[in-house]
Design a protein around this motif. Structure first.
Motif, PDB file in Angstrom:
ATOM      1  N   MET A  73       0.822  -1.212   0.000  1.00  0.00           N
ATOM      2  CA  MET A  73       0.000   0.000   0.000  1.00  0.00           C
ATOM      3  C   MET A  73       0.857   1.265   0.000  1.00  0.00           C
ATOM      4  SD  MET A  73      -3.208  -1.051   0.011  1.00  0.00           S
ATOM      5  CE  MET A  73      -4.275   0.202   0.732  1.00  0.00           C
ATOM      6  N   ASN A  74       2.043   1.210   0.615  1.00  0.00           N
ATOM      7  CA  ASN A  74       2.906   2.394   0.721  1.00  0.00           C
ATOM      8  C   ASN A  74       3.939   2.493  -0.398  1.00  0.00           C
ATOM      9  OD1 ASN A  74       1.564   3.075   3.055  1.00  0.00           O
ATOM     10  ND2 ASN A  74       3.115   2.188   4.421  1.00  0.00           N
ATOM     11  N   ASN A  75       3.954   1.504  -1.276  1.00  0.00           N
ATOM     12  CA  ASN A  75       4.935   1.511  -2.360  1.00  0.00           C
ATOM     13  C   ASN A  75       4.498   2.510  -3.439  1.00  0.00           C
ATOM     14  OD1 ASN A  75       6.685   0.949  -4.511  1.00  0.00           O
ATOM     15  ND2 ASN A  75       6.771  -1.232  -4.012  1.00  0.00           N
ATOM     16  N   LYS A  76       5.300   3.561  -3.634  1.00  0.00           N
ATOM     17  CA  LYS A  76       4.947   4.613  -4.581  1.00  0.00           C
ATOM     18  C   LYS A  76       5.111   4.171  -6.033  1.00  0.00           C
ATOM     19  CE  LYS A  76       6.151   8.302  -1.362  1.00  0.00           C
ATOM     20  NZ  LYS A  76       7.013   9.493  -1.104  1.00  0.00           N
ATOM     21  N   ASP A  77       5.724   2.993  -6.237  1.00  0.00           N
ATOM     22  CA  ASP A  77       5.913   2.493  -7.609  1.00  0.00           C
ATOM     23  C   ASP A  77       4.713   1.702  -8.110  1.00  0.00           C
ATOM     24  OD1 ASP A  77       8.431   3.620  -7.844  1.00  0.00           O
ATOM     25  OD2 ASP A  77       9.453   1.844  -7.047  1.00  0.00           O
ATOM     26  N   LEU A  78       3.702   1.548  -7.258  1.00  0.00           N
ATOM     27  CA  LEU A  78       2.537   0.770  -7.683  1.00  0.00           C
ATOM     28  C   LEU A  78       1.267   1.299  -7.019  1.00  0.00           C
ATOM     29  CD1 LEU A  78       1.751  -1.318  -5.122  1.00  0.00           C
ATOM     30  CD2 LEU A  78       3.914  -2.338  -5.853  1.00  0.00           C
ATOM     31  N   THR A  79       0.157   0.884  -7.596  1.00  0.00           N
ATOM     32  CA  THR A  79      -1.151   1.252  -7.056  1.00  0.00           C
ATOM     33  C   THR A  79      -1.968  -0.022  -6.864  1.00  0.00           C
ATOM     34  OG1 THR A  79      -1.120   3.372  -8.228  1.00  0.00           O
ATOM     35  CG2 THR A  79      -3.253   2.590  -7.427  1.00  0.00           C
ATOM     36  N   VAL A  80      -2.324  -0.315  -5.613  1.00  0.00           N
ATOM     37  CA  VAL A  80      -3.114  -1.524  -5.321  1.00  0.00           C
ATOM     38  C   VAL A  80      -4.526  -1.336  -5.861  1.00  0.00           C
ATOM     39  CG1 VAL A  80      -4.078  -2.974  -3.505  1.00  0.00           C
ATOM     40  CG2 VAL A  80      -1.730  -2.106  -3.294  1.00  0.00           C
ATOM     41  N   SER A  81      -5.002  -2.336  -6.591  1.00  0.00           N
ATOM     42  CA  SER A  81      -6.330  -2.230  -7.207  1.00  0.00           C
ATOM     43  C   SER A  81      -7.381  -3.060  -6.479  1.00  0.00           C
ATOM     44  CB  SER A  81      -6.256  -2.635  -8.676  1.00  0.00           C
ATOM     45  OG  SER A  81      -5.709  -3.940  -8.806  1.00  0.00           O
ATOM     46  N   ASP A  82      -7.079  -4.320  -6.171  1.00  0.00           N
ATOM     47  CA  ASP A  82      -8.081  -5.156  -5.507  1.00  0.00           C
ATOM     48  C   ASP A  82      -7.427  -6.341  -4.822  1.00  0.00           C
ATOM     49  OD1 ASP A  82      -8.083  -7.458  -7.543  1.00  0.00           O
ATOM     50  OD2 ASP A  82      -8.548  -5.725  -8.801  1.00  0.00           O
ATOM     51  N   PHE A  83      -8.270  -7.062  -4.046  1.00  0.00           N
ATOM     52  CA  PHE A  83      -7.809  -8.234  -3.309  1.00  0.00           C
ATOM     53  C   PHE A  83      -8.680  -9.425  -3.683  1.00  0.00           C
ATOM     54  CE2 PHE A  83      -6.430  -4.661  -0.861  1.00  0.00           C
ATOM     55  CZ  PHE A  83      -5.285  -5.045  -0.176  1.00  0.00           C
ATOM     56  N   LYS A  84      -8.070 -10.606  -3.721  1.00  0.00           N
ATOM     57  CA  LYS A  84      -8.817 -11.852  -3.878  1.00  0.00           C
ATOM     58  C   LYS A  84      -8.508 -12.718  -2.664  1.00  0.00           C
ATOM     59  CE  LYS A  84      -7.620 -14.805  -7.094  1.00  0.00           C
ATOM     60  NZ  LYS A  84      -7.471 -15.425  -8.434  1.00  0.00           N
ATOM     61  N   ILE A  85      -9.577 -13.124  -1.941  1.00  0.00           N
ATOM     62  CA  ILE A  85      -9.392 -13.876  -0.701  1.00  0.00           C
ATOM     63  C   ILE A  85     -10.086 -15.223  -0.830  1.00  0.00           C
ATOM     64  CG2 ILE A  85      -9.844 -13.894   1.788  1.00  0.00           C
ATOM     65  CD1 ILE A  85      -9.906 -10.766   1.554  1.00  0.00           C
ATOM     66  N   GLU A  86      -9.336 -16.292  -0.534  1.00  0.00           N
ATOM     67  CA  GLU A  86      -9.856 -17.649  -0.696  1.00  0.00           C
ATOM     68  C   GLU A  86      -9.648 -18.424   0.605  1.00  0.00           C
ATOM     69  OE1 GLU A  86      -8.841 -18.328  -5.417  1.00  0.00           O
ATOM     70  OE2 GLU A  86      -7.229 -18.547  -3.934  1.00  0.00           O
ATOM     71  N   GLY A  87     -10.753 -19.022   1.121  1.00  0.00           N
ATOM     72  CA  GLY A  87     -10.663 -19.783   2.355  1.00  0.00           C
ATOM     73  C   GLY A  87     -10.669 -21.283   2.099  1.00  0.00           C
ATOM     74  N   PHE A  88      -9.826 -22.017   2.864  1.00  0.00           N
ATOM     75  CA  PHE A  88      -9.727 -23.475   2.737  1.00  0.00           C
ATOM     76  C   PHE A  88      -9.851 -24.096   4.122  1.00  0.00           C
ATOM     77  CE2 PHE A  88      -7.467 -21.683  -0.823  1.00  0.00           C
ATOM     78  CZ  PHE A  88      -7.869 -22.457  -1.899  1.00  0.00           C
ATOM     79  N   ALA A  89     -10.572 -25.225   4.177  1.00  0.00           N
ATOM     80  CA  ALA A  89     -10.795 -25.895   5.464  1.00  0.00           C
ATOM     81  C   ALA A  89     -10.156 -27.274   5.457  1.00  0.00           C
ATOM     82  CB  ALA A  89     -12.299 -26.016   5.743  1.00  0.00           C
ATOM     83  N   SER A  90      -9.874 -27.772   6.659  1.00  0.00           N
ATOM     84  CA  SER A  90      -9.418 -29.157   6.781  1.00  0.00           C
ATOM     85  C   SER A  90     -10.652 -30.063   6.718  1.00  0.00           C
ATOM     86  CB  SER A  90      -8.660 -29.347   8.095  1.00  0.00           C
ATOM     87  OG  SER A  90      -9.452 -28.907   9.183  1.00  0.00           O
ATOM     88  N   PRO A  91     -10.461 -31.359   6.405  1.00  0.00           N
ATOM     89  CA  PRO A  91     -11.625 -32.211   6.068  1.00  0.00           C
ATOM     90  C   PRO A  91     -12.205 -33.050   7.197  1.00  0.00           C
ATOM     91  CG  PRO A  91      -9.605 -33.279   5.379  1.00  0.00           C
ATOM     92  CD  PRO A  91      -9.191 -32.013   6.058  1.00  0.00           C
ATOM     93  N   GLU A  92     -12.180 -32.551   8.460  1.00  0.00           N
ATOM     94  CA  GLU A  92     -12.650 -33.428   9.521  1.00  0.00           C
ATOM     95  C   GLU A  92     -14.168 -33.410   9.735  1.00  0.00           C
ATOM     96  OE1 GLU A  92     -10.880 -29.813  11.776  1.00  0.00           O
ATOM     97  OE2 GLU A  92     -10.691 -30.807   9.844  1.00  0.00           O
ATOM     98  N   ALA A  93     -14.912 -32.555   9.031  1.00  0.00           N
ATOM     99  CA  ALA A  93     -16.390 -32.558   9.138  1.00  0.00           C
ATOM    100  C   ALA A  93     -16.967 -32.822   7.748  1.00  0.00           C
ATOM    101  CB  ALA A  93     -16.866 -31.224   9.698  1.00  0.00           C
ATOM    102  N   SER A  94     -18.280 -32.559   7.577  1.00  0.00           N
ATOM    103  CA  SER A  94     -18.894 -32.822   6.270  1.00  0.00           C
ATOM    104  C   SER A  94     -18.448 -31.788   5.240  1.00  0.00           C
ATOM    105  CB  SER A  94     -20.424 -32.786   6.398  1.00  0.00           C
ATOM    106  OG  SER A  94     -20.871 -31.460   6.629  1.00  0.00           O
ATOM    107  N   VAL A  95     -18.585 -32.151   3.987  1.00  0.00           N
ATOM    108  CA  VAL A  95     -18.179 -31.271   2.902  1.00  0.00           C
ATOM    109  C   VAL A  95     -18.960 -29.962   2.943  1.00  0.00           C
ATOM    110  CG1 VAL A  95     -18.148 -30.998   0.393  1.00  0.00           C
ATOM    111  CG2 VAL A  95     -17.448 -33.173   1.411  1.00  0.00           C
ATOM    112  N   ALA A  96     -20.260 -30.045   3.104  1.00  0.00           N
ATOM    113  CA  ALA A  96     -21.104 -28.846   3.107  1.00  0.00           C
ATOM    114  C   ALA A  96     -20.759 -27.932   4.275  1.00  0.00           C
ATOM    115  CB  ALA A  96     -22.576 -29.237   3.166  1.00  0.00           C
ATOM    116  N   TYR A  97     -20.563 -28.528   5.431  1.00  0.00           N
ATOM    117  CA  TYR A  97     -20.237 -27.722   6.607  1.00  0.00           C
ATOM    118  C   TYR A  97     -18.896 -27.010   6.422  1.00  0.00           C
ATOM    119  CZ  TYR A  97     -19.116 -26.428  11.397  1.00  0.00           C
ATOM    120  OH  TYR A  97     -18.767 -25.720  12.514  1.00  0.00           O
ATOM    121  N   ASN A  98     -17.910 -27.748   5.928  1.00  0.00           N
ATOM    122  CA  ASN A  98     -16.575 -27.174   5.772  1.00  0.00           C
ATOM    123  C   ASN A  98     -16.555 -26.056   4.728  1.00  0.00           C
ATOM    124  OD1 ASN A  98     -15.168 -28.642   7.711  1.00  0.00           O
ATOM    125  ND2 ASN A  98     -14.912 -30.398   6.329  1.00  0.00           N
TER     126      ASN A  98
END
Length: 489
Positions: free
Chosen positions: A229-254
């Motif tokens: 964010m403070n780097n004057k050589d670039l301009t931040v445009s957007d973020f992509k956030i992806e969540g991953f779960a461990s498989p100890e419960a059901s697929v739908a719940y996780n």
């Protein structure tokens, strides 16, 4: 006493007379013309004309002229067949000796024996052939002279340089390399991907900075995002956030849990760095069995082979849990929950930004600190600002290839830099991936030519020339000059 002094004076005079007679030389009256030499079929052929027009030779005298080839800067040498030039009377004596087959008439079989016709134009056409040796590529040619009289007494000897280098130096071709100017990148869109393995309480999605080692993880996130964010050589445009779960419960719940945890991380970034949520794309992928398999495969856990078999062969994700719980009466599964599943739970975030344009001088600094901010065009211009034989020149093109490994222009330009540095095989290896790209053919031809593989070089030059590559046309002419001389060198 007086008579003794007279005898000494007479003896001294006779000695001086003999000394003067011993210095008879004729080389300065013999002119060498039309000297040439070639290396043909591994034989050195020497040609020259001896012009005798200014030579006045006494009737009893014989001149032995021996051409000598001597390595420049070394002691290696070879004497060629001599030329015998006789006065009238001496010629007759030699002819009688030849009739009688006198084996000791000459130390070395002459190339020719001639009688000097004083006052008349006369040219001896000389040629000799000896096996070629490598040192002869840089060797001189001189004439050794020995003058004798009818009594075989030596009247004089000498040596005269004919030419400092008997063979022309090897032709050094100037091959033209192909460098392609990359297109200017109007918008330099970049993205960096990071991973945060945050810890959550069971079935919870809220982020607790004080829970387990979340403080260190979030501090690292803060540092990464702050720097961007403070780097004057670039301009931040957007973020992509992806969540991953461990498989100890059901697929739908996780999946639902992973989505809530990803949302929590997005909220954290939005509040911490004042980033609007509409600049964030949030996704929850739930169970990550690929990551689970990767973590287990790299571990030393008991029952590892059986765990991997279950992951690979049990198609229903929820059924895998049941099978895994049976291993070693459940102890293996507990180890997985405790030591390995936390490594699977994670949030991956990608920061997208636009880098500004850089001048060549600015780029020289950026390429050392953060080269991914540079476009391929900028790297090319930076590289061309250095001498082709410099370390910096090659480094720039190596960095370009590392950052753009699948970009043909980067490969072609980096291969050209390899060739400039004499790394011809490295250039060929680099270009094998794009061997069918016509833009690479000229450089492939140059690399093979410099390695002495003229057949392959001609093949690539011809293919490039057929596509109107002017550099390949010029290189074909250079190759022909080398091929023409190569049997001689």
């Amino acid at each position: 006493m007086k008579r003794k002094n007279i005898y000494i004076i007479i003896l001294a005079f006779v000695s001086i007379s003999f000394s003067l007679e011993a210095q008879v030389r004729y080389l300065d009256r013999i002119k060498v013309e039309n000297q040439t030499a070639v290396n043909e079929n591994d034989m050195l052929l020497v040609y020259l004309d001896l012009v005798l027009n200014q030579l006045q030779l006494n009737t009893n005298e014989m001149i032995t002229l021996t051409p000598v080839v001597t390595a420049n800067g070394d002691t290696q040498s070879i004497k060629l067949a001599p030329v015998i030039i006789n006065g009238n009377r001496r010629q007759k004596m030699v002819e009688r000796g030849l009739v009688l087959k006198n084996r000791f008439l000459f130390e070395q079989t002459p190339q020719s024996i001639v009688q000097r016709e004083n006052g008349m134009p006369q040219v001896v056409h000389y040629s000799a052939t000896v096996p070629f040796e490598s040192w002869m590529s840089d060797a001189s040619l001189s004439l050794q002279e020995a003058v004798t009289s009818c009594a075989e007494c030596e009247l004089g000897e000498g040596q005269q340089l004919v030419v400092q280098r008997i063979l022309p130096p090897a032709y050094i071709p100037t091959y033209k390399l192909t460098y392609i100017v990359p297109d200017v990148e109007p918008v330099k869109q970049r993205e960096d991907r990071y991973t945060a393995t945050l810890n959550f309480r069971v079935d919870k999605h809220n982020i607790d900075r004080n829970y387990m080692n979340n403080e260190a993880i979030l501090t690292n996130v803060d540092n990464v995002v702050t720097e961007l964010m403070n780097n004057k050589d670039l301009t931040v445009s957007d973020f992509k956030i992806e969540g991953f779960a461990s498989p100890e419960a059901s697929v739908a719940y996780n999946k639902a849990l992973a989505e809530r945890r990803a949302d929590s991380f997005a909220d954290y970034l939005s509040k911490k760095f004042n980033v609007a949520r509409n600049r964030m794309k949030v996704s929850g992928y739930g169970e990550d069995w690929n990551k689970t398999r990767e973590v287990i495969a790299a571990s030393g856990i008991a029952d590892k082979a059986e765990i991997l078999r279950i992951i690979d062969n049990v198609s229903n994700p929820d059924a895998r849990d049941t099978e895994l719980m049976k291993l070693s009466s459940g102890s293996t599964y507990q180890t997985m929950l405790r030591e390995y599943y936390p490594k699977v739970r994670r949030t991956e975030y990608t920061v997208s930004y636009v880098a500004r344009a850089f001048s060549v001088e600015e780029g020289k600094k950026v390429i050392k600190s953060n080269p991914k901010l540079l476009s391929l065009n900028e790297m090319y211009l930076i590289g061309q600002s250095y001498p082709a034989d410099s370390k910096e020149f090659k480094e720039v093109f190596d960095i370009a290839t590392r950052l753009y490994p699948n970009e043909p222009i980067a490969i072609i330009n980096s291969a050209a830099a390899d060739i400039e540095g004499g790394n011809n095989q490295a250039a060929i290896d680099r270009m094998q991936r794009i061997e069918n790209d016509p833009r690479a053919w000229n450089n492939l031809g140059v690399a093979y030519a410099r390695m002495g593989n003229f057949g392959k070089a001609k093949e690539y030059f011809d293919r490039a020339a057929a596509r109107s590559d002017n550099d390949a046309v010029a290189n074909t002419e250079e190759l022909q000059k080398v091929e023409k001389q190569s049997p001689q060198q």
